[in-house]
Design a protein around this motif. Structure first.
Motif, short mmCIF file in Angstrom:
data_model
loop_
_atom_site.label_atom_id
_atom_site.label_comp_id
_atom_site.label_asym_id
_atom_site.label_seq_id
_atom_site.Cartn_x
_atom_site.Cartn_y
_atom_site.Cartn_z
N GLU A 13 0.83 -1.20 0.00
CA GLU A 13 0.00 0.00 0.00
C GLU A 13 0.87 1.25 0.00
OE1 GLU A 13 -4.02 -1.22 2.41
OE2 GLU A 13 -2.16 -1.04 3.56
N ASP A 48 -11.03 20.69 5.08
CA ASP A 48 -12.03 19.90 4.36
C ASP A 48 -11.62 19.68 2.91
OD1 ASP A 48 -13.61 19.67 6.60
OD2 ASP A 48 -14.87 21.40 6.07
N GLU A 49 -11.02 20.69 2.29
CA GLU A 49 -10.57 20.56 0.91
C GLU A 49 -9.39 19.59 0.81
OE1 GLU A 49 -10.22 21.21 -3.24
OE2 GLU A 49 -11.85 21.46 -1.81
N LYS A 51 -8.83 17.06 2.83
CA LYS A 51 -9.41 15.73 2.99
C LYS A 51 -10.07 15.26 1.70
CE LYS A 51 -10.35 16.07 7.93
NZ LYS A 51 -11.42 16.14 8.94
N ARG A 52 -10.81 16.16 1.03
CA ARG A 52 -11.48 15.79 -0.21
C ARG A 52 -10.47 15.39 -1.27
NH1 ARG A 52 -12.44 17.48 -4.98
NH2 ARG A 52 -11.39 19.45 -4.76
N ARG A 53 -9.39 16.16 -1.38
CA ARG A 53 -8.37 15.86 -2.38
C ARG A 53 -7.67 14.54 -2.09
NH1 ARG A 53 -5.35 21.61 -3.68
NH2 ARG A 53 -7.22 22.76 -4.27
N LEU A 54 -7.41 14.27 -0.81
CA LEU A 54 -6.78 13.01 -0.45
C LEU A 54 -7.68 11.82 -0.76
CD1 LEU A 54 -5.01 13.93 2.89
CD2 LEU A 54 -3.93 13.41 0.69
N ARG A 55 -8.98 11.97 -0.49
CA ARG A 55 -9.93 10.90 -0.83
C ARG A 55 -9.96 10.67 -2.33
NH1 ARG A 55 -13.14 13.20 3.32
NH2 ARG A 55 -14.25 14.41 1.76
N ALA A 56 -9.84 11.75 -3.10
CA ALA A 56 -9.87 11.63 -4.56
C ALA A 56 -8.66 10.85 -5.09
CB ALA A 56 -9.93 13.00 -5.20
N ASN A 58 -7.56 8.21 -3.85
CA ASN A 58 -7.79 6.77 -3.58
C ASN A 58 -6.57 6.12 -2.97
OD1 ASN A 58 -10.41 6.13 -4.04
ND2 ASN A 58 -10.13 5.68 -6.21
N ASP A 60 -6.35 4.89 0.08
CA ASP A 60 -6.72 3.71 0.91
C ASP A 60 -6.94 2.50 0.08
OD1 ASP A 60 -6.48 5.16 3.16
OD2 ASP A 60 -8.61 5.62 3.33
#
Length: 60
Positions: A13, A48-49, A51-56, A58, A60
Motif C-alpha cells: 500500500e 475539508d478541501e 481531505k477531499r483531495r486526499l480521498r480523490a 484513492n 486507501d
C-alpha cells in the motif's frame, strides 16, 4: 476521549501511494503550489478541501 491511532499501511500500500505521488499530474500540482509560494501568493487550503483531495487520490 479515545486516542486516534492511524492505520498502518502495508509495504504494498505504501509503495502504491509513493507511485501515485510520482505521477506527472501530482508532480505538476506540487510544482504549482511551490511556484505560488515563491511568488508570494497566499496559499490557503481548508482542511475539508485537503481531505477531499486526499480521498480523490484513492490512497486507501
Amino acid at each position: 476521549m479515545a486516542e486516534w491511532k492511524p492505520r498502518r499501511l502495508s509495504r504494498e500500500e505504501r509503495d502504491a501511494v509513493f507511485k501515485k505521488m510520482e505521477s506527472p499530474a501530482v508532480q505538476a500540482k506540487i510544482k504549482e503550489g511551490f511556484e505560488q509560494i515563491e511568488r508570494g501568493e497566499c496559499v490557503r487550503i481548508p482542511i475539508d478541501e485537503i481531505k477531499r483531495r486526499l480521498r480523490a487520490l484513492n490512497i486507501d
